[in-house]
Design an enzyme around this catalytic site. Structure first.
Site, mmCIF file in Angstrom:
data_model
loop_
_atom_site.group_PDB
_atom_site.id
_atom_site.type_symbol
_atom_site.label_atom_id
_atom_site.label_comp_id
_atom_site.label_asym_id
_atom_site.label_seq_id
_atom_site.Cartn_x
_atom_site.Cartn_y
_atom_site.Cartn_z
ATOM 1 C CG ASN A 10 -1.856 1.164 1.284
ATOM 2 O OD1 ASN A 10 -1.437 2.312 1.077
ATOM 3 N ND2 ASN A 10 -3.119 0.896 1.539
ATOM 4 C CG HIS B 102 -8.194 3.896 1.326
ATOM 5 N ND1 HIS B 102 -8.574 3.169 2.425
ATOM 6 C CD2 HIS B 102 -9.265 4.660 1.005
ATOM 7 C CE1 HIS B 102 -9.814 3.471 2.750
ATOM 8 N NE2 HIS B 102 -10.250 4.375 1.908
ATOM 9 C CG HIS C 214 -2.979 8.994 1.615
ATOM 10 N ND1 HIS C 214 -3.975 8.440 0.840
ATOM 11 C CD2 HIS C 214 -3.219 8.565 2.880
ATOM 12 C CE1 HIS C 214 -4.759 7.694 1.613
ATOM 13 N NE2 HIS C 214 -4.340 7.770 2.856
ATOM 14 C CD GLU D 20 -7.172 -0.912 0.989
ATOM 15 O OE1 GLU D 20 -6.869 0.166 1.520
ATOM 16 O OE2 GLU D 20 -6.875 -2.014 1.465
ATOM 17 C CB THR E 140 -6.483 5.026 9.496
ATOM 18 O OG1 THR E 140 -6.075 3.951 8.621
ATOM 19 C CG2 THR E 140 -6.611 4.471 10.904
ATOM 20 C CG HIS F 85 -5.607 -1.277 9.500
ATOM 21 N ND1 HIS F 85 -5.972 -0.221 8.692
ATOM 22 C CD2 HIS F 85 -5.231 -0.729 10.681
ATOM 23 C CE1 HIS F 85 -5.859 0.908 9.376
ATOM 24 N NE2 HIS F 85 -5.405 0.646 10.577
ATOM 25 C CG ASP F 86 -2.263 -1.080 12.668
ATOM 26 O OD1 ASP F 86 -3.059 -0.787 13.572
ATOM 27 O OD2 ASP F 86 -1.685 -0.226 11.960
ATOM 28 C CG HIS G 104 1.502 3.413 9.022
ATOM 29 N ND1 HIS G 104 1.082 4.708 8.789
ATOM 30 C CD2 HIS G 104 2.307 3.467 10.114
ATOM 31 C CE1 HIS G 104 1.609 5.509 9.710
ATOM 32 N NE2 HIS G 104 2.344 4.789 10.525
HETATM 33 C C1 LIG Z 1 -8.249 -0.626 4.509
HETATM 34 C C2 LIG Z 1 -7.061 -0.424 5.364
HETATM 35 O O1 LIG Z 1 -6.999 -0.885 6.449
HETATM 36 C C3 LIG Z 1 -5.962 0.432 4.926
HETATM 37 O O2 LIG Z 1 -5.804 0.510 3.572
HETATM 38 C C4 LIG Z 1 -6.224 1.819 5.409
HETATM 39 O O3 LIG Z 1 -7.403 2.249 4.787
HETATM 40 C C5 LIG Z 1 -5.073 2.678 5.062
HETATM 41 O O4 LIG Z 1 -5.544 3.982 5.014
HETATM 42 P P1 LIG Z 1 -4.516 5.127 5.475
HETATM 43 O O5 LIG Z 1 -3.220 4.853 4.735
HETATM 44 O O6 LIG Z 1 -5.194 6.380 5.070
HETATM 45 O O7 LIG Z 1 -4.343 4.937 6.961
HETATM 46 N N1 LIG Z 2 -5.792 -3.024 3.485
HETATM 47 C C1 LIG Z 2 -4.733 -2.675 4.395
HETATM 48 C C2 LIG Z 2 -3.740 -1.818 3.698
HETATM 49 O O1 LIG Z 2 -3.818 -1.631 2.490
HETATM 50 C C3 LIG Z 2 -2.624 -1.209 4.452
HETATM 51 O O2 LIG Z 2 -2.907 -1.040 5.808
HETATM 52 P P1 LIG Z 2 -1.666 -0.533 6.699
HETATM 53 O O3 LIG Z 2 -0.561 -1.550 6.542
HETATM 54 O O4 LIG Z 2 -1.257 0.805 6.160
HETATM 55 O O5 LIG Z 2 -2.193 -0.484 8.108
#
Ligand SMILES: CC(=O)[C@@H](O)[C@H](O)COP(=O)(O)O
Ligand SMILES: NCC(=O)COP(=O)(O)O
Length: 261
Positions: free
Chosen positions: A31, A67, A74, A94, A124, A214-215, A238
């Protein structure tokens, strides 16, 4: 006397091994939201998001996730189309299925559309869909997106009722929302993963593909993969970008891929 053609046996074994590996291979979708966050901080084009996407794939990423939130904090509208021009792996977009998002999906036709229930002001993603309360809306949207030839994934909490609801609306996959797993992992991994194993097994029995995200990070990913070996894809952003600040993007992607072996 039965003559065994060794070449035939070996080629059959190789075919079976490849199939098994494909079944067990969990793809890493990077991501790149946070690359865009850094770029937007100065309003220029550094880091060059399109080049980072090319490099992520060159370093081994098997997918790219974005996303594009309504406030463009972003990923911008332009980023969606520019990334689509260069992405050679699976492009996963997403978002909340509003008119802006559905226009992206119709015009870009990515490999996958992941529906997320985030309101515009969400800092988020922090919950999966209530697939029971939103059954009618989700069924219509899933049908619309599938009519574009795009695979649909629905962001879901690890609840059996929710997973059964996802099946009812016709989605191809679910994406298990893994923040609760990540939060609980350090203190009690077995307890943190239990609901995900139950939900994942149910999804598999129902014929749903299984994504997660996510995380997720270098501390918890290997354990999740061990407990859910049949995941199709993890999308990670992230933590991966944060790790890359210290270890470099290529090395970091390789390290995440190793957790999925
Ligand atoms: C769906 C998901 O859990 C992640 O893609 C989250 O939406 C990331 O979004 P941000 O990078 O804006 O935190
Ligand atoms: N769908 C989760 C994603 O794309 C990334 O989530 P994160 O690793 O930034 O928490």
């Amino acid at each position: 006397m039965v003559q065994i053609n060794l070449e035939t046996v070996l080629s059959q074994f190789a075919a079976q091994y490849t199939l098994a590996h494909q079944i067990l291979m969990t793809k890493l979708s990077v991501n790149v939201n946070k690359i865009a966050t850094l770029r937007n901080a100065r309003g220029g084009n550094n880091p060059n998001l399109v080049q980072v996407v090319r490099d992520c794939e060159r370093f081994g990423a098997q997918g790219i996730t974005v996303h594009p939130r309504p406030d463009e904090r972003h990923i911008t509208t332009e980023d969606v189309y520019r990334i689509n021009e260069v992405c050679t792996t699976e492009f996963n977009i997403e978002g909340y299925p509003d008119a802006r998002y559905l226009k992206f999906i119709e015009e870009v036709r990515p490999a996958q559309a992941t529906l997320v229930p985030d309101p515009p002001e969400a800092i988020t993603s922090n919950a999966g869909w209530d697939t029971v309360k939103n059954e009618t809306m989700l069924r219509d949207i899933v049908q619309q997106i599938k009519s574009y030839g795009v695979r649909v994934s629905i962001f879901a909490d690890p609840s059996e009722v929710i997973i059964e609801g996802a099946k009812k609306v016709g989605t191809d996959r679910i994406e298990l929302y893994t923040e609760p797993f990540a939060t609980g992992y350090a203190s009690n991994p077995a307890a943190a993963v239990a609901d995900y194993v139950t939900a994942g097994k149910l999804a598999k029995e129902l014929g749903l593909g299984i994504n997660a995200g996510h995380d997720l990070d270098l501390n918890n990913l290997k354990y999740l993969k061990e407990k859910l070996p049949f995941m199709d894809e993890v999308s990670i952003g992230h933590a991966l970008v944060c790790d890359a600040l210290y270890m470099g993007l290529e090395n970091t992607i390789q390290m995440y891929l190793k957790q999925l072996k």
